[in-house]
Design a protein around this motif. Structure first.
Motif, PDB file in Angstrom:
ATOM      1  N   SER A  62      30.734  44.492  47.736  1.00  0.00           N
ATOM      2  CA  SER A  62      30.815  43.238  46.980  1.00  0.00           C
ATOM      3  C   SER A  62      31.187  43.493  45.523  1.00  0.00           C
ATOM      4  N   GLU A  63      30.623  44.544  44.956  1.00  0.00           N
ATOM      5  CA  GLU A  63      30.944  44.879  43.563  1.00  0.00           C
ATOM      6  C   GLU A  63      32.420  45.248  43.416  1.00  0.00           C
ATOM      7  N   VAL A  65      34.419  42.054  43.501  1.00  0.00           N
ATOM      8  CA  VAL A  65      34.345  41.350  42.217  1.00  0.00           C
ATOM      9  C   VAL A  65      35.362  41.942  41.231  1.00  0.00           C
ATOM     10  N   LEU A  84      38.767  40.755  42.452  1.00  0.00           N
ATOM     11  CA  LEU A  84      38.912  39.314  42.229  1.00  0.00           C
ATOM     12  C   LEU A  84      39.130  39.013  40.741  1.00  0.00           C
ATOM     13  N   ASN A  85      38.487  39.771  39.877  1.00  0.00           N
ATOM     14  CA  ASN A  85      38.722  39.605  38.439  1.00  0.00           C
ATOM     15  C   ASN A  85      40.145  40.007  38.069  1.00  0.00           C
ATOM     16  N   ALA A 136      37.204  32.217  40.264  1.00  0.00           N
ATOM     17  CA  ALA A 136      36.051  32.415  39.375  1.00  0.00           C
ATOM     18  C   ALA A 136      34.742  32.064  40.089  1.00  0.00           C
ATOM     19  N   ARG A 161      34.217  32.181  43.294  1.00  0.00           N
ATOM     20  CA  ARG A 161      33.943  33.207  44.314  1.00  0.00           C
ATOM     21  C   ARG A 161      33.314  34.430  43.662  1.00  0.00           C
ATOM     22  N   ILE A 162      33.810  34.809  42.496  1.00  0.00           N
ATOM     23  CA  ILE A 162      33.220  35.933  41.756  1.00  0.00           C
ATOM     24  C   ILE A 162      31.742  35.646  41.474  1.00  0.00           C
ATOM     25  N   GLY A 210      28.946  38.219  40.525  1.00  0.00           N
ATOM     26  CA  GLY A 210      29.667  38.868  39.438  1.00  0.00           C
ATOM     27  C   GLY A 210      29.874  37.906  38.289  1.00  0.00           C
ATOM     28  N   PRO A 248      32.984  36.289  36.023  1.00  0.00           N
ATOM     29  CA  PRO A 248      34.438  36.181  35.904  1.00  0.00           C
ATOM     30  C   PRO A 248      34.918  36.524  34.493  1.00  0.00           C
ATOM     31  N   THR A 288      35.627  35.262  51.051  1.00  0.00           N
ATOM     32  CA  THR A 288      36.754  35.800  50.289  1.00  0.00           C
ATOM     33  C   THR A 288      37.969  35.963  51.190  1.00  0.00           C
TER      34      THR A 288
END
Length: 156
Positions: free
Chosen positions: A13-14, A17, A20-21, A68, A70-71, A76, A78, A133
């Motif tokens: 997951s990290e 993130v 995704l960023n 954002a 989803r992050i 996480g 964004p 995701t």
């Protein structure tokens, strides 16, 4: 293996993130390009492209918010500064573009770059069993592939 509150692998997951960023930063650059194209387009295709760029930047605004959120869902933070976006973005920056073919080509190149990132995220999210995701990336990819096809048809 440590799990998140969503039941996903914490390490995976990290990593999602982070990616995704990266996608968020690239979408912000793409969005700003579209705003500039919308404002600066000239020529015989002005009306058609002015409206198309507005349609695309409005869609991008929605996608930026989805990314954002989803992050945040993955616990996480964004990215949210221009400095962060500039450092992370790979989408080409368009400046003072007013010619139709150059403008549409920039959009195609930008979407191609976004697709690369989205496919990486799609692979990672599948591996992490992150259906939220994964579903979002699948939707983005299918829409953008169709947009690229249509813009390439316009380019001839």
């Amino acid at each position: 293996m440590t799990k998140t509150i969503l039941g996903l692998d914490k390490v995976k997951s990290e990593k999602l993130v982070i990616d995704l960023n990266k996608l968020l930063a690239n979408f912000q650059t793409y969005y700003q390009n579209l705003r500039g194209l919308h404002w600066n387009i000239k020529g015989k295709n002005f009306f058609e492209l002015h409206m198309k760029f507005e349609e695309l930047y409005t869609d991008s605004q929605l996608k930026i918010d989805l990314i954002a959120e989803r992050i945040l869902t993955l616990q996480g933070t964004p990215l949210h500064t221009f400095d962060d976006y500039i450092k992370a973005a790979k989408v080409p920056v368009g400046k003072n573009i007013s010619k139709d073919v150059e403008a549409v080509s920039l959009v195609v190149d930008s979407l191609s770059e976004l697709l690369k990132i989205e496919r990486e995220i799609l692979d990672l999210s599948a591996e992490a069993d992150d259906e939220g995701t994964n579903s979002m990336m699948s939707d983005f990819i299918s829409e953008q592939e169709k947009t690229i096809w249509m813009l390439n048809a316009w380019l001839g």
